[in-house]
Design an enzyme around this catalytic site. Structure first.
Site, PDB file in Angstrom:
ATOM      1  N   PHE A   7      11.374 -12.208   1.545  1.00 52.95           N
ATOM      2  CA  PHE A   7      10.615 -10.651   1.267  1.00 52.95           C
ATOM      3  C   PHE A   7       9.437 -10.843   0.765  1.00 52.95           C
ATOM      4  O   PHE A   7       9.076 -10.801  -0.333  1.00 52.95           O
ATOM      5  CB  PHE A   7      11.724  -9.568   1.263  1.00 52.95           C
ATOM      6  N   GLY A   8       8.253 -10.028   1.228  1.00 50.69           N
ATOM      7  CA  GLY A   8       6.851 -10.385   1.087  1.00 50.69           C
ATOM      8  C   GLY A   8       6.849  -8.591   1.344  1.00 50.69           C
ATOM      9  O   GLY A   8       6.352  -8.243   1.861  1.00 50.69           O
ATOM     10  N   TYR A   9       5.814  -8.157   0.260  1.00 52.37           N
ATOM     11  CA  TYR A   9       5.808  -6.825   0.200  1.00 52.37           C
ATOM     12  C   TYR A   9       4.324  -6.844  -0.107  1.00 52.37           C
ATOM     13  O   TYR A   9       3.695  -5.280  -0.522  1.00 52.37           O
ATOM     14  CB  TYR A   9       6.704  -5.411  -1.372  1.00 52.37           C
ATOM     15  N   GLY A  10       3.278  -7.492  -1.036  1.00 54.28           N
ATOM     16  CA  GLY A  10       2.111  -7.370  -1.609  1.00 54.28           C
ATOM     17  C   GLY A  10       1.470  -9.001  -0.650  1.00 54.28           C
ATOM     18  O   GLY A  10       1.404  -8.995   0.464  1.00 54.28           O
ATOM     19  N   SER A  11       0.837  -9.248  -1.284  1.00 55.84           N
ATOM     20  CA  SER A  11      -0.433 -10.548  -1.171  1.00 55.84           C
ATOM     21  C   SER A  11       0.467 -11.693  -0.120  1.00 55.84           C
ATOM     22  O   SER A  11       0.224 -12.538   0.835  1.00 55.84           O
ATOM     23  CB  SER A  11      -0.985 -11.501  -1.827  1.00 55.84           C
ATOM     24  N   GLU A  84       5.322 -16.987  -8.009  1.00 56.28           N
ATOM     25  CA  GLU A  84       4.912 -15.931  -9.002  1.00 56.28           C
ATOM     26  C   GLU A  84       6.160 -15.822  -9.966  1.00 56.28           C
ATOM     27  O   GLU A  84       6.529 -14.251 -10.469  1.00 56.28           O
ATOM     28  CB  GLU A  84       6.781 -15.154  -7.361  1.00 56.28           C
TER      29      GLU A  84
END
Length: 183
Positions: A7-11, A84
């Site tokens: 899951f990605g929520y930014g870059s 991350e």
């Protein structure tokens, strides 16, 4: 074997950096996108920290889910951990997701560690925009990071009203700064 999703929520949404076989809009539950992480290197300094995105408790967050082939699980996980977990401000979690087509799954995601020294807490629009406007790090100005993020979110059809409020206030601060130096 279970499917492997990230899951990605930014870059990560527009710059994942790994190979995937499916990309789909998704919503994570129990977390919200927030400028809740102090940046001491990339978007600020120890003396004047900037703010970067994290997933913090509460609400839900629209982002992107990436399905990765099973044989790529280990190299993708190694890449994500290197990307991350540099300062360990994020905690690796399996997040429940609702995919845009109605499927439900779980995905690897990175949420903020509220006990970490970089955790900035829940800031208001005014405070966050002042910090963002005044911070510069090795990767450039903090305001460029926030405004670029908003541009990408808009292109993807994702609204984030709080972050949009910060962006609008940052733009106003930029205009004020420009007006102050114009003759």
């Amino acid at each position: 074997m279970d499917e492997f999703w990230v899951f990605g929520y930014g870059s990560l949404m527009w710059n994942p950096g790994f190979e995937y076989e499916e990309r789909i809009a998704a919503r994570a539950f129990g977390y919200r996108r927030s400028l809740c992480i102090r940046s001491f290197v990339h978007r600020g300094t120890p003396e004047n920290p900037g703010l970067v995105l994290g997933l913090d408790r509460g609400g839900s967050c629209r982002g992107v889910a990436f399905k990765v082939r099973e044989e790529l699980r280990d190299p993708v996980m190694a890449y994500l951990r290197e990307r991350e977990l540099v300062t360990n401000v994020y905690l690796e979690r399996m997040l429940p997701l609702m995919l845009a087509d109605g499927r439900q799954t779980k995905a690897v995601g990175y949420v903020v560690d509220r006990d970490h020294k970089q955790y900035a807490g829940s800031l208001g629009v005014e405070e966050a925009s002042r910090v963002v406007h005044a911070s510069i790090g090795q990767s450039g100005p903090n305001d460029a990071y926030v405004l670029s993020t908003l541009t990408h979110l808009r292109e993807m059809g994702i609204r984030d009203l709080w972050l949009e409020g910060v962006g609008s206030r940052v733009e106003a601060l930029q205009r004020q700064g420009t007006a102050a130096i114009d003759p």
